[in-house]
Write an enzyme that holds these catalytic residues in place. Structure first.
Site, PDB file in Angstrom:
ATOM      1  N   ASP A  64       0.855  -1.186   0.000  1.00 25.05           N
ATOM      2  CA  ASP A  64       0.000   0.000   0.000  1.00 25.05           C
ATOM      3  C   ASP A  64       0.893   1.238   0.000  1.00 25.05           C
ATOM      4  O   ASP A  64       2.127   1.120  -0.046  1.00 25.05           O
ATOM      5  CB  ASP A  64      -0.987  -0.012   1.182  1.00 25.05           C
ATOM      6  N   HIS A 137      -2.775   3.129  -4.802  1.00 26.26           N
ATOM      7  CA  HIS A 137      -2.146   2.664  -3.557  1.00 26.26           C
ATOM      8  C   HIS A 137      -0.708   2.208  -3.797  1.00 26.26           C
ATOM      9  O   HIS A 137      -0.276   1.170  -3.281  1.00 26.26           O
ATOM     10  CB  HIS A 137      -2.979   1.539  -2.927  1.00 26.26           C
ATOM     11  N   GLU A 200      -9.655   2.481  -5.734  1.00 23.43           N
ATOM     12  CA  GLU A 200      -9.276   3.841  -5.363  1.00 23.43           C
ATOM     13  C   GLU A 200      -8.057   4.377  -6.128  1.00 23.43           C
ATOM     14  O   GLU A 200      -7.039   4.687  -5.537  1.00 23.43           O
ATOM     15  CB  GLU A 200      -9.008   3.886  -3.847  1.00 23.43           C
ATOM     16  N   TYR A 291     -16.517  -5.015   7.222  1.00 23.01           N
ATOM     17  CA  TYR A 291     -15.278  -4.308   7.543  1.00 23.01           C
ATOM     18  C   TYR A 291     -15.055  -4.314   9.057  1.00 23.01           C
ATOM     19  O   TYR A 291     -15.680  -3.572   9.808  1.00 23.01           O
ATOM     20  CB  TYR A 291     -15.305  -2.884   6.957  1.00 23.01           C
ATOM     21  N   PHE A 292     -14.124  -5.162   9.445  1.00 22.55           N
ATOM     22  CA  PHE A 292     -13.864  -5.343  10.878  1.00 22.55           C
ATOM     23  C   PHE A 292     -12.971  -4.241  11.448  1.00 22.55           C
ATOM     24  O   PHE A 292     -12.602  -4.289  12.616  1.00 22.55           O
ATOM     25  CB  PHE A 292     -13.251  -6.727  11.130  1.00 22.55           C
ATOM     26  N   THR A 343      -5.683  -1.920   8.552  1.00 23.72           N
ATOM     27  CA  THR A 343      -5.023  -1.663   9.843  1.00 23.72           C
ATOM     28  C   THR A 343      -4.445  -0.257   9.992  1.00 23.72           C
ATOM     29  O   THR A 343      -3.463  -0.066  10.702  1.00 23.72           O
ATOM     30  CB  THR A 343      -3.903  -2.701  10.077  1.00 23.72           C
TER      31      THR A 343
HETATM   32  C1  ACM Z   1     -10.785  -0.847   0.073  1.00 26.61           C
HETATM   33  O1  ACM Z   1     -11.300  -0.842   1.202  1.00 26.61           O
HETATM   34  N1  ACM Z   1     -10.182   0.214  -0.419  1.00 26.61           N
HETATM   35  C2  ACM Z   1     -10.842  -2.033  -0.743  1.00 26.61           C
END
Ligand code: ACM
Length: 404
Positions: A64, A137, A200, A291-292, A343
């Site tokens: 990322d 990213h 994104e 989404y944890f 994270t």
């Molecule tokens: C993402 O949450 N950008 C896949």
């Protein structure tokens, strides 16, 4: 998992026959090791717990803007430069003025470590799916190899979270780089799927770029959105040529087709629904339900800082990965679901466990148990038994449900 408790008693259980089978072939959790890096031994504990709850796919988000976490022998600067950031944002991104900790941060897994993790996971019936995120990213890569951007840089490995405008430039040099990287990735991870991100990706730099203009003319592309499709199609073809298939976030189908791709629907269910209607395989991970990294308890000031959002245990449990507006034939394309653990705000291992459990227990039933056998009350009562087990295994799970 090695229990810290010594077994001193002989246990007897009655002989029984169990007839059981999973509802879906993809029962996943992801772990973002790019924003914060966790050593291989911690990932092994994650795998152990996944096996306990019959998950079979671990999606490792390895790259990322804030860090590159996989050794690539051909490109040593990925280890020397991209794996390290100068410092990290303190507190939430929305807090102004922003403050940074001044501490160099990073790390990466060697190829030997990753091969061992693959074996470790396989022994527990789990396949690791590596994600190399592109064309967005990518700031950490550009810090080391600025020639892969549309403008020359210099760039720095990002020290805060967000969506960044400097992305891979869709030129030949970039494709050569990514193909070489993916070739090494495919040597390490023998599974069928390679996740190539695709989410994104702002088009600001592409709009300004002469190189992009030329690529668009040469390939008869009308827009930068189509240029993104061209990018993903090229990578997909390369991955397919090695006998593997790509998974991409739902953006990959925004402006064209990517034959053979599997779509991971995260911006809600709509991307996955549209893809399944077109005959694509889909993994459902809509942020509202999967989404944890979101808050799990309504009293936010009692919780560790998170990115935001609200996903309580009950809401995970009520999620059905098959949207009810799909036909039977279309539903077959829903391969399953996955809990995603990004994270940005998860700095320590004990917080990984806190965010993942017990929500992962709820998800594990979504992907295993037939719909008609599910009951939240029954789940909660069984979860109390699980809490004793998680205590023995020294898991730092969130305990709100014990008061419910
Ligand atoms: C993402 O949450 N950008 C896949």
């Amino acid at each position: 998992i090695e229990s810290p408790v010594k077994i001193t008693k002989a246990w007897l259980i009655p002989a029984v026959q169990i007839q059981d089978a999973p509802r879906f072939p993809h029962r996943g959790l992801s772990l973002d090791v790019a924003r914060h890096f966790f050593p291989a031994d911690s990932v092994k504990k994650y795998i152990d717990l996944m096996a306990l709850y019959k998950f079979n796919r671990l999606h490792l988000h390895l790259t990322d803007d804030q860090g590159w976490r996989i050794e690539i022998k051909r490109y040593p600067k990925l280890q020397e430069i991209s794996a390290w950031r100068d410092e990290t944002l303190i507190g939430h991104l929305d807090n102004m003025p922003r403050k940074y900790d001044g501490i160099r941060y990073g790390g990466y897994y060697t190829q030997d470590e990753l091969k061992e993790l693959v074996q470790y996971a396989a022994a527990r019936h789990i396949t690791i799916i590596p994600e190399i995120d592109m064309p967005g990213h990518a700031t950490a890569v550009l810090a080391a190899y600025p020639e892969l951007a549309c403008s020359g840089g210099p760039f720095k490995v990002a020290r805060e979270w967000g969506v960044f405008k400097d992305v891979f430039c869709p030129k030949e040099e970039t494709f050569t780089f990514l193909e070489n990287v993916l070739s090494e990735v495919m040597q390490i991870f023998p599974g069928k799927y390679i996740h190539i991100g695709g989410d994104e990706c702002p088009k600001d730099r592409w709009e300004e770029s002469e190189i992009c203009k030329e690529v668009k003319i040469a390939n008869n592309l009308q827009s930068d959105e189509q240029l993104q499709t061209y990018f993903i199609q090229r990578i997909a073809k390369f991955v397919n040529s090695k006998g593997k298939q790509i998974i991409g976030w739902d953006e990959i189908l925004d402006s064209g087709d990517v034959p053979g791709a599997t779509v991971m629907s995260w911006r809600g269910e709509e991307g996955g629904i549209a893809a399944a209607k077109k005959g694509y395989d889909v993994i459902m991970t809509p942020n509202r339900f999967c989404y944890f990294d979101y808050y799990q308890w309504r009293k936010r000031d009692e919780e560790p800082l998170t990115i935001g959002g609200y996903l309580p245990l009950s809401m995970v449990y009520m999620y059905n990965p098959v949207p009810n507006n799909l036909t039977k034939e279309q539903s077959v394309h829903i391969l399953g679901s996955q809990g995603n653990l990004f994270t940005e705000y998860i700095t320590e291992w004990k917080q990984v466990e806190y965010m993942a459990y017990p929500r992962a227990c709820a998800l594990s039933e979504n992907v295993w148990t037939p719909l008609e056998l599910k009951s939240y009350d029954d789940f909660l009562s069984r979860l109390r038994t699980q809490s004793a087990r998680l205590d023995l295994l020294r898991v730092n799970y969130a305990k709100h449900f014990l008061g419910q």
